[in-house]
Design a protein around this motif. Structure first.
Motif, PDB file in Angstrom:
ATOM      1  N   VAL A 134       0.208  -8.654  -1.619  1.00 30.64           N
ATOM      2  CA  VAL A 134       0.847  -7.458  -2.188  1.00 30.64           C
ATOM      3  C   VAL A 134       1.803  -7.942  -3.270  1.00 30.64           C
ATOM      4  N   VAL A 135       1.715  -7.335  -4.467  1.00 33.00           N
ATOM      5  CA  VAL A 135       2.396  -7.859  -5.648  1.00 33.00           C
ATOM      6  C   VAL A 135       3.329  -6.809  -6.260  1.00 33.00           C
ATOM      7  N   LEU A 136       4.488  -7.267  -6.690  1.00 32.62           N
ATOM      8  CA  LEU A 136       5.396  -6.459  -7.496  1.00 32.62           C
ATOM      9  C   LEU A 136       5.189  -6.871  -8.944  1.00 32.62           C
ATOM     10  N   PHE A 137       4.838  -5.914  -9.819  1.00 33.46           N
ATOM     11  CA  PHE A 137       4.494  -6.284 -11.191  1.00 33.46           C
ATOM     12  C   PHE A 137       4.900  -5.193 -12.179  1.00 33.46           C
TER      13      PHE A 137
ATOM     14  N   ALA B 160       5.669  -1.715 -10.475  1.00 31.69           N
ATOM     15  CA  ALA B 160       4.817  -1.130  -9.443  1.00 31.69           C
ATOM     16  C   ALA B 160       4.615  -2.129  -8.311  1.00 31.69           C
ATOM     17  N   ILE B 161       4.283  -1.605  -7.143  1.00 32.68           N
ATOM     18  CA  ILE B 161       3.844  -2.428  -6.020  1.00 32.68           C
ATOM     19  C   ILE B 161       2.349  -2.197  -5.888  1.00 32.68           C
ATOM     20  N   GLY B 162       1.565  -3.273  -5.799  1.00 29.26           N
ATOM     21  CA  GLY B 162       0.131  -3.084  -5.769  1.00 29.26           C
ATOM     22  C   GLY B 162      -0.616  -4.119  -4.966  1.00 29.26           C
ATOM     23  N   CYS B 163      -1.906  -3.840  -4.754  1.00 27.68           N
ATOM     24  CA  CYS B 163      -2.819  -4.759  -4.078  1.00 27.68           C
ATOM     25  C   CYS B 163      -4.239  -4.361  -4.461  1.00 27.68           C
ATOM     26  N   ASP B 164      -5.209  -5.123  -4.037  1.00 29.58           N
ATOM     27  CA  ASP B 164      -6.612  -4.750  -4.229  1.00 29.58           C
ATOM     28  C   ASP B 164      -6.849  -3.396  -3.555  1.00 29.58           C
ATOM     29  N   TYR B 165      -7.606  -2.526  -4.192  1.00 32.58           N
ATOM     30  CA  TYR B 165      -7.776  -1.176  -3.657  1.00 32.58           C
ATOM     31  C   TYR B 165      -8.535  -1.149  -2.328  1.00 32.58           C
ATOM     32  N   LYS B 166      -9.210  -2.261  -1.986  1.00 28.17           N
ATOM     33  CA  LYS B 166      -9.926  -2.334  -0.713  1.00 28.17           C
ATOM     34  C   LYS B 166      -9.103  -2.994   0.395  1.00 28.17           C
ATOM     35  N   ASN B 167      -7.891  -3.410   0.067  1.00 29.65           N
ATOM     36  CA  ASN B 167      -7.049  -4.144   1.004  1.00 29.65           C
ATOM     37  C   ASN B 167      -6.308  -3.159   1.927  1.00 29.65           C
ATOM     38  N   LYS B 168      -6.911  -2.829   3.056  1.00 33.08           N
ATOM     39  CA  LYS B 168      -6.341  -1.833   3.970  1.00 33.08           C
ATOM     40  C   LYS B 168      -4.978  -2.266   4.490  1.00 33.08           C
ATOM     41  N   LYS B 169      -4.854  -3.528   4.844  1.00 36.71           N
ATOM     42  CA  LYS B 169      -3.579  -4.029   5.350  1.00 36.71           C
ATOM     43  C   LYS B 169      -2.505  -3.942   4.259  1.00 36.71           C
ATOM     44  N   GLY B 170      -2.894  -4.292   3.030  1.00 35.26           N
ATOM     45  CA  GLY B 170      -1.953  -4.207   1.916  1.00 35.26           C
ATOM     46  C   GLY B 170      -1.526  -2.774   1.633  1.00 35.26           C
ATOM     47  N   ILE B 171      -2.474  -1.838   1.723  1.00 41.77           N
ATOM     48  CA  ILE B 171      -2.162  -0.428   1.488  1.00 41.77           C
ATOM     49  C   ILE B 171      -1.167   0.066   2.528  1.00 41.77           C
TER      50      ILE B 171
ATOM     51  N   ILE C  48       2.259  -1.242   1.709  1.00 41.32           N
ATOM     52  CA  ILE C  48       2.873  -0.498   0.613  1.00 41.32           C
ATOM     53  C   ILE C  48       3.382   0.859   1.093  1.00 41.32           C
ATOM     54  N   ARG C  49       2.587   1.535   1.913  1.00 39.92           N
ATOM     55  CA  ARG C  49       3.027   2.814   2.465  1.00 39.92           C
ATOM     56  C   ARG C  49       4.290   2.650   3.302  1.00 39.92           C
ATOM     57  N   LYS C  50       4.372   1.532   4.023  1.00 40.97           N
ATOM     58  CA  LYS C  50       5.548   1.268   4.853  1.00 40.97           C
ATOM     59  C   LYS C  50       6.776   1.012   3.983  1.00 40.97           C
ATOM     60  N   ILE C  51       6.605   0.237   2.895  1.00 44.97           N
ATOM     61  CA  ILE C  51       7.724  -0.035   1.987  1.00 44.97           C
ATOM     62  C   ILE C  51       8.271   1.265   1.409  1.00 44.97           C
TER      63      ILE C  51
ATOM     64  N   VAL D 156      -8.843  -9.659 -11.379  1.00 43.40           N
ATOM     65  CA  VAL D 156      -9.202  -9.400  -9.977  1.00 43.40           C
ATOM     66  C   VAL D 156     -10.653  -8.926  -9.903  1.00 43.40           C
ATOM     67  N   GLY D 157     -11.082  -8.192 -10.913  1.00 42.54           N
ATOM     68  CA  GLY D 157     -12.463  -7.704 -10.918  1.00 42.54           C
ATOM     69  C   GLY D 157     -12.648  -6.431 -10.133  1.00 42.54           C
ATOM     70  N   ASN D 158     -11.576  -5.949  -9.533  1.00 44.41           N
ATOM     71  CA  ASN D 158     -11.546  -4.679  -8.810  1.00 44.41           C
ATOM     72  C   ASN D 158     -10.362  -3.873  -9.307  1.00 44.41           C
ATOM     73  N   PRO D 159     -10.414  -2.557  -9.183  1.00 42.16           N
ATOM     74  CA  PRO D 159      -9.206  -1.780  -9.452  1.00 42.16           C
ATOM     75  C   PRO D 159      -8.088  -2.175  -8.483  1.00 42.16           C
ATOM     76  N   LEU D 160      -6.861  -1.937  -8.889  1.00 43.01           N
ATOM     77  CA  LEU D 160      -5.715  -2.175  -8.027  1.00 43.01           C
ATOM     78  C   LEU D 160      -5.172  -0.840  -7.519  1.00 43.01           C
ATOM     79  N   LEU D 161      -4.685  -0.865  -6.306  1.00 40.42           N
ATOM     80  CA  LEU D 161      -3.907   0.247  -5.786  1.00 40.42           C
ATOM     81  C   LEU D 161      -2.469   0.014  -6.195  1.00 40.42           C
ATOM     82  N   ALA D 162      -1.787   1.004  -6.717  1.00 34.06           N
ATOM     83  CA  ALA D 162      -0.407   0.799  -7.175  1.00 34.06           C
ATOM     84  C   ALA D 162       0.419   2.067  -7.019  1.00 34.06           C
ATOM     85  N   ILE D 163       1.725   1.866  -6.881  1.00 31.19           N
ATOM     86  CA  ILE D 163       2.666   2.968  -6.837  1.00 31.19           C
ATOM     87  C   ILE D 163       4.006   2.455  -7.358  1.00 31.19           C
ATOM     88  N   THR D 164       4.811   3.344  -7.912  1.00 31.47           N
ATOM     89  CA  THR D 164       6.115   2.948  -8.445  1.00 31.47           C
ATOM     90  C   THR D 164       6.906   2.158  -7.408  1.00 31.47           C
TER      91      THR D 164
END
Length: 223
Positions: free
Chosen positions: A29-32, A39-50, A53-56, A136-144
């Protein structure tokens, strides 16, 4: 403790982007920085990362998370786009806009609004954010990037270093562009049908209004 990586805002080192992309592929999980806020983000398929992020952010199920894509074809993979909206989006990307669109079956359930069946999508106009999506080759999931106690006023008062330190124990990687901390928001457009509505007035309003003038149609705003 998160690994801190410094990148030039306009010409980020390609090798370092490769390294960060590999970390994201492995679940980081990356702050960028983006063309609006951090934004805080991760690979869009990364369930644990998502979930992390929701917890943060302490998000509810009805809160939209945004998918960062690299192109219009990327958007069309995850959202149903009418011909009308296709023309509008084409004129606006890349840029500081978030589009709310009907989600396709390609979107993981964790990213779809449970009632409206919509998804938020962006194509950022910022070398670091765009480079990460590309490598990454995949979209990223991100939120402010903000914590529940950080309202807009609080974000406006932060300097870069204290802000980044807030996330050192919450994410795996922090990308530092060594620039003044921005406190600007994207403009949000509801494109669930051809009657486009402006949900939030943010960056890029001049370009947005010009596009609608060219289309010879009004830009509706919600109350």
């Amino acid at each position: 403790m998160a690994e801190r990586i410094k990148l030039h805002p306009k010409t980020p080192h390609v090798k370092r982007l490769f390294e960060i992309a590999d970390m994201i592929k492995e679940g980081a999980v990356v702050l960028f920085p983006t063309d609006s806020q951090y934004a805080i983000g991760c690979d869009y398929k990364n369930k644990k990362g998502i979930e992390q992020i929701r917890k943060i952010r302490k998000l509810g199920k009805d809160d939209h998370l945004t998918i960062l894509c690299d192109s219009l074809s990327g958007i069309s993979q995850f959202a149903h786009i009418s011909d009308h909206n296709f023309k509008l989006i084409k004129r606006l990307i890349p840029g500081p806009y978030t589009f709310i669109l009907p989600a396709t079956k390609e979107v993981p359930k964790l990213l779809v609004h449970p009632k409206k069946k919509t998804v938020g999508i962006r194509v950022p106009d910022y070398p670091i954010a765009a480079g990460l999506v590309r490598e990454v080759g995949n979209p990223l999931l991100a939120i402010t990037a903000k914590k529940p106690e950080m309202d807009k006023h609080a974000l406006d008062t932060y300097e870069r270093e204290p802000f980044l330190r807030e996330f050192e124990k919450l994410v795996d990687v922090i990308i530092d562009n060594q620039q003044e901390l921005p406190s600007r928001e994207t403009s949000i457009l509801d494109m669930t049908d051809d009657n486009t509505k402006l949900l939030r007035r943010g960056l890029g309003m001049d370009s947005l209004e010009e596009v609608f003038r060219m289309q010879r149609e009004p830009l509706e705003t919600t109350s």
